[in-house]
Design an enzyme around this catalytic site. Structure first.
Site, PDB file in Angstrom:
ATOM      1  N   CYS A 151     -39.144  55.368  62.531  1.00  0.00           N
ATOM      2  CA  CYS A 151     -39.319  55.437  63.978  1.00  0.00           C
ATOM      3  C   CYS A 151     -39.132  56.872  64.466  1.00  0.00           C
ATOM      4  O   CYS A 151     -39.853  57.331  65.365  1.00  0.00           O
ATOM      5  CB  CYS A 151     -38.341  54.502  64.676  1.00  0.00           C
ATOM      6  SG  CYS A 151     -36.607  54.731  64.207  1.00  0.00           S
ATOM      7  N   ARG A 233     -25.566  59.324  65.362  1.00  0.00           N
ATOM      8  CA  ARG A 233     -25.570  57.912  65.736  1.00  0.00           C
ATOM      9  C   ARG A 233     -24.605  57.715  66.904  1.00  0.00           C
ATOM     10  O   ARG A 233     -23.445  58.120  66.832  1.00  0.00           O
ATOM     11  CB  ARG A 233     -25.165  57.036  64.551  1.00  0.00           C
ATOM     12  CG  ARG A 233     -26.149  57.072  63.386  1.00  0.00           C
ATOM     13  CD  ARG A 233     -27.507  56.503  63.803  1.00  0.00           C
ATOM     14  NE  ARG A 233     -28.455  56.482  62.705  1.00  0.00           N
ATOM     15  CZ  ARG A 233     -28.705  55.405  61.946  1.00  0.00           C
ATOM     16  NH1 ARG A 233     -28.039  54.272  62.163  1.00  0.00           N
ATOM     17  NH2 ARG A 233     -29.597  55.468  60.984  1.00  0.00           N
TER      18      ARG A 233
END
EC number: 1.2.1.12
Length: 337
Positions: A151, A233
């Site tokens: 992605c 993250r």
């Protein structure tokens, strides 16, 4: 051309979001799903209810071991070995391999034994040809097993292509500020290879690696070795953002760069790359079907040769939509031969 018949192996986040997108895609019909870890009733439940994307817009039922979606039966299998999934019986010529396990040519080609003609891996692959819509899909060579990369690559590559084509990238660094994913931990737990990756996803910003810049070098050969990057993250469930900082050969003001991206987004890359001057935050991007949404207000330049560009992406929805677009493209090319 009649809708192409597609099977999905792996009914996790991407498998289910690909399915949801397929309901809206005129060129694709999902005819079968395989997942060895869930039963049909549970698959129907997970498809219907989604904490991020809401309740499924349609009717979902169960008929024995099969799903029934908007009145159409979808075969459901629970095979662990992809070689024994009877894709041919279902009419599925194309398979989306979304388990995250069978990501090499040797492993993914097992689907061909069940009657599939082509396999698209919805993840990066070490050896399968990688294609990114809007970037290099026209170079598709008919390979039986291909990859749509990640992605993040799908967000980064169209943006990098526009800048490189217009101004020539000398070198660059990329950071993706990325939502947590299924591989992370809800509480601190063991993670032998990546100690930081074992810390709770909901409480931490976690530095991590990403293969996206290297993958861009594969889909845009001129950029091979010119980009590298990392991931942070963060404690959000969906939507990520790419921060691309590059040195360019042909000098340009930030306004000129914005205009070049806008023209590409409204022209050859429409539907893949988008342009916005709105004051978006991440949740505003949930469900956005574009691979890369350039945020004109978020970028900055130090001078005419050094610029930071920011682009959003729904790492689930936008990527899954491109899986279907790549499928449709591959099927069209195959049919013309």
């Amino acid at each position: 051309m009649a809708p192409i018949k597609v099977g999905i192996n792996g009914f996790g986040r991407i498998g289910r979001i690909v399915f949801r997108n397929a309901v809206e895609h005129p060129d694709v019909e999902i005819v079968a799903v395989n997942d060895p870890f869930i039963e049909t009733k549970y698959a129907a439940y997970m498809l219907k209810y989604d904490s991020t994307h809401g309740i499924f817009n349609g009717e979902i039922a169960q008929d024995g071991n099969d799903l029934v979606i908007n009145g159409k039966k979808v075969k459901f299998y629970t095979e662990r070995d992809p070689a024994v999934i009877p894709w041919k019986e279902t009419g599925a010529d194309y398979v989306v391999e979304s388990t995250g396990v069978f990501t090499t040519i040797d492993k993914a080609k097992a689907h061909l034994q069940g009657g599939a003609k082509k396999v698209i891996i919805s993840a990066p692959s070490a050896d399968a040809p990688m294609y990114v819509m809007g970037v290099n899909e026209k170079s598709y060579d008919g390979s039986a097993v291909i990859s749509q990369a990640s992605c993040t690559t799908n967000c980064l590559a169209p943006l990098a292509k526009v800048i490189n084509d217009k101004y020539t990238i000398i070198e660059g660094l990329m950071t993706t500020v990325h939502s947590y994913t299924a591989t992370q931990k809800t509480v601190d737990g063991p993670s032998a290879k990546d100690w930081r990756g074992g810390r709770t996803a909901a409480q931490n910003i976690i530095p991590s690696s990403t293969g996206a810049p290297k993958a861009v070098g594969k889909v845009i050969p001129e950029l091979n070795g010119k980009l590298t990057g990392m991931s942070m993250r963060v404690p959000t469930a969906n939507v990520s953002v790419v921060d691309l900082t590059v040195r360019i050969e042909k000098g340009a003001t930030y306004d000129e760069i914005k205009q070049a991206i806008k023209e590409a987004a409204e022209g050859p890359l429409k539907g893949v790359l988008a342009y916005t001057e709105d004051d978006f935050v991440s949740t505003d991007m949930i469900g956005n079907p574009n691979s890369s949404i350039f945020d004109a207000k978020a970028g900055i330049s130090l001078n005419n040769n050094f610029v930071k560009l920011v682009s959003w992406y729904d790492n689930e929805w936008g990527y899954s939509r491109r899986v279907l677009d790549l499928l449709a493209h591959v099927a069209k090319v195959d049919a013309s031969k």
